[in-house]
Design an enzyme around this catalytic site. Structure first.
Site, mmCIF file in Angstrom:
data_model
loop_
_atom_site.group_PDB
_atom_site.id
_atom_site.type_symbol
_atom_site.label_atom_id
_atom_site.label_comp_id
_atom_site.label_asym_id
_atom_site.label_seq_id
_atom_site.Cartn_x
_atom_site.Cartn_y
_atom_site.Cartn_z
ATOM 1 N N ASN A 180 3.025 1.842 7.605
ATOM 2 C CA ASN A 180 3.323 0.791 8.583
ATOM 3 C C ASN A 180 3.189 -0.598 7.972
ATOM 4 O O ASN A 180 2.391 -0.818 7.061
ATOM 5 C CB ASN A 180 2.378 0.881 9.789
ATOM 6 C CG ASN A 180 2.721 2.024 10.710
ATOM 7 O OD1 ASN A 180 2.253 3.145 10.523
ATOM 8 N ND2 ASN A 180 3.548 1.758 11.704
ATOM 9 N N SER B 24 0.030 4.238 2.840
ATOM 10 C CA SER B 24 0.287 4.163 4.281
ATOM 11 C C SER B 24 1.752 3.790 4.488
ATOM 12 O O SER B 24 2.463 3.516 3.529
ATOM 13 C CB SER B 24 -0.638 3.147 4.956
ATOM 14 O OG SER B 24 -0.365 1.826 4.502
ATOM 15 N N THR C 82 -6.105 1.339 -2.993
ATOM 16 C CA THR C 82 -7.512 1.479 -3.360
ATOM 17 C C THR C 82 -7.654 1.267 -4.860
ATOM 18 O O THR C 82 -6.694 1.448 -5.628
ATOM 19 C CB THR C 82 -8.074 2.864 -2.974
ATOM 20 O OG1 THR C 82 -9.456 2.923 -3.324
ATOM 21 C CG2 THR C 82 -7.340 3.986 -3.706
ATOM 22 N N TYR D 8 -11.325 2.444 14.791
ATOM 23 C CA TYR D 8 -12.127 2.184 13.598
ATOM 24 C C TYR D 8 -13.607 2.450 13.867
ATOM 25 O O TYR D 8 -14.450 1.619 13.592
ATOM 26 C CB TYR D 8 -11.964 0.734 13.150
ATOM 27 C CG TYR D 8 -10.610 0.383 12.607
ATOM 28 C CD1 TYR D 8 -10.199 0.860 11.362
ATOM 29 C CD2 TYR D 8 -9.751 -0.438 13.308
ATOM 30 C CE1 TYR D 8 -8.965 0.527 10.845
ATOM 31 C CE2 TYR D 8 -8.511 -0.784 12.791
ATOM 32 C CZ TYR D 8 -8.131 -0.301 11.561
ATOM 33 O OH TYR D 8 -6.896 -0.640 11.044
ATOM 34 N N ASP E 113 0.824 -1.208 0.000
ATOM 35 C CA ASP E 113 0.000 0.000 0.000
ATOM 36 C C ASP E 113 0.860 1.260 0.000
ATOM 37 O O ASP E 113 1.508 1.576 0.996
ATOM 38 C CB ASP E 113 -0.900 -0.031 1.249
ATOM 39 C CG ASP E 113 -1.748 1.212 1.403
ATOM 40 O OD1 ASP E 113 -1.988 1.904 0.393
ATOM 41 O OD2 ASP E 113 -2.185 1.484 2.541
ATOM 42 N N TRP F 123 1.983 -4.287 9.153
ATOM 43 C CA TRP F 123 1.316 -5.006 10.234
ATOM 44 C C TRP F 123 0.810 -6.358 9.742
ATOM 45 O O TRP F 123 0.435 -6.514 8.577
ATOM 46 C CB TRP F 123 0.179 -4.196 10.853
ATOM 47 C CG TRP F 123 -1.033 -3.949 9.995
ATOM 48 C CD1 TRP F 123 -1.292 -2.845 9.243
ATOM 49 C CD2 TRP F 123 -2.167 -4.822 9.836
ATOM 50 N NE1 TRP F 123 -2.509 -2.972 8.608
ATOM 51 C CE2 TRP F 123 -3.061 -4.166 8.958
ATOM 52 C CE3 TRP F 123 -2.497 -6.077 10.332
ATOM 53 C CZ2 TRP F 123 -4.274 -4.742 8.560
ATOM 54 C CZ3 TRP F 123 -3.717 -6.663 9.947
ATOM 55 C CH2 TRP F 123 -4.588 -5.982 9.076
ATOM 56 N N ASP G 102 -2.031 5.906 -4.949
ATOM 57 C CA ASP G 102 -2.331 5.022 -3.814
ATOM 58 C C ASP G 102 -2.704 3.634 -4.318
ATOM 59 O O ASP G 102 -3.799 3.423 -4.842
ATOM 60 C CB ASP G 102 -3.484 5.629 -2.997
ATOM 61 C CG ASP G 102 -3.787 4.847 -1.732
ATOM 62 O OD1 ASP G 102 -3.332 3.696 -1.610
ATOM 63 O OD2 ASP G 102 -4.490 5.381 -0.859
#
Length: 390
Positions: free
Chosen positions: A97, A95, A280, A137, A92, A99, A277
């Site tokens: 990070n 962003s 998406t 969230y 991505d 995880w 991006d």
């Protein structure tokens, strides 16, 4: 030590220090016969809202609003630890990070239980960190803690990489996702917990030939092989013509200036900021531009920020042109109309969408999939060229 020994030692040291400097080619897999649902689209928009609209609170805690199922078409493979623990991952560029689910996640958390989980006790290279990170969230949150280990992609070891072990994932958001976690490829300035992103560590550790990544996506939902993400270089056989580069204007996301967006002789917008991006499939724009664009292509808004066209009329729609760095990048109707399914009925969705209060433009896979895209961290620029068709 004689001169010959010194020369040999120096040569060996050079070889060792550069033994991993290379280009990593990560095959991207695409879900076979992939068709998005309306819930997938709503989840995408919620994730975009969390990334671009809601500011972080104090410390390492950020707020996001997510719902429905997040189900992107493209994902790749990476590993953590020694011996290696493998994960399908979403790469991505929106962003920063990395995880993955943790083996310590809640037994009642379906999103975690449905995917591979990282087990620190099974890795000889694990180093404890323990800093808590929580992303809100709306009605739930993704909570976890930072750990450090060796991360690998295409057999390249990124040493001492910190990442988030997720012990609680929100609602149904990631339950059916084909990927276990997310690998952020944007800039450190937006990384939660102050973590250095994996790409930054790959560059600083001298693991790549060049400080760049490039995406090639195959726009064929029936193909399992979905393209490539290349770390450390560019493959000119995957695009035609020359790359058009524009400078990164704000080094948080991969943000740059678009000169104009036009269709049917009408300039929808001029001199605006956009973000590339890969997380998406949509193209997001301010509401005023969304309304004008979809009106021009004959798409009808459903009252929820989504617009649809009659599927029988898709072939008669007009091209849409983005002008970037003096080059015209054209999207055909088949590029900007996406077929989605709801209750076993297919609809034709305009991928031109908007987020309330958003002034940025976000160019997702509908654009990146049409144009080979280079993200150059060394020179802070983004490049585009038409993908090769054969």
């Amino acid at each position: 030590m004689n001169k010959l020994s010194i020369v040999v030692s120096v040569l060996l040291a050079c070889l060792v220090s550069h033994s991993w400097a290379k280009i990593a080619r990560v095959p991207l897999r695409a879900q076979a016969n992939f068709t998005k649902t309306h819930d997938n689209i709503k989840a995408e928009k919620s994730i975009l809202a969390s990334k671009y609209l809601v500011e972080a609170t104090t410390g390492s805690v950020g707020k996001e609003v997510l719902h429905n199922y997040y189900n992107m078409e493209y994902y790749g493979l990476m590993s953590i630890g020694n011996p290696r623990q493998y994960f399908n991952i979403l790469f991505d560029t929106g962003s920063s990070n990395l995880w993955v689910p943790s083996v310590n996640c809640l037994s009642t958390n379906l999103a975690c239980q449905n995917h591979n989980k990282y087990n620190s006790s099974a890795s000889s290279t694990y180093v404890a960190n323990g800093q808590n990170v929580s992303i809100q969230y709306g009605t739930g949150s993704m909570a976890g803690y930072l750990s450090t280990d060796t991360v690998r992609v295409d057999n390249i070891p990124i040493e001492s990489q910190s990442f988030l072990e997720a012990i609680s994932e929100p609602g149904t958001t990631f339950v059916n996702a084909p990927f276990a976690g997310i690998w952020g490829l944007a800039f450190k300035s937006i990384a939660q917990g102050g973590v250095t992103p994996p790409l930054d560590n790959m560059i600083s550790q001298g693991l790549l030939d060049e400080p760049v990544i490039s995406f090639y996506l195959k726009r064929n939902g029936k193909a399992v092989q979905g393209g490539e993400l290349i770390f450390g270089g560019i493959d000119s056989s995957l695009y035609t013509g020359s790359l058009t580069y524009v400078p990164v204007s704000v080094a948080d996301y991969w943000q740059f200036e678009v000169t104009a967006l036009k269709t049917q002789g009408v300039a929808i917008a001029k001199n605006f900021q956009a973000i590339a991006d890969s997380g998406t499939s949509l193209i997001v724009m301010p509401e005023e531009a969304y309304t004008e664009m979809n009106s021009l292509i004959g798409a009808t808004d459903n009252g929820d920020g989504e617009a649809f066209v009659d599927c029988d009329k898709v072939s008669s729609l007009k091209n849409v042109n983005f002008i970037i760095g003096g080059t015209i990048f054209t999207l055909k109707p088949s590029d900007y109309i996406s077929e989605i399914s709801e209750n076993d009925v297919n609809y034709c969705l305009s991928i031109f969408s908007y987020l309330e209060g958003n002034s940025l433009w976000i160019l997702g896979d509908a654009f990146i999939g049409k144009f080979y895209t280079v993200f150059d961290k060394g020179n802070l620029k983004v490049g585009f060229a038409p993908v090769a068709t054969s």
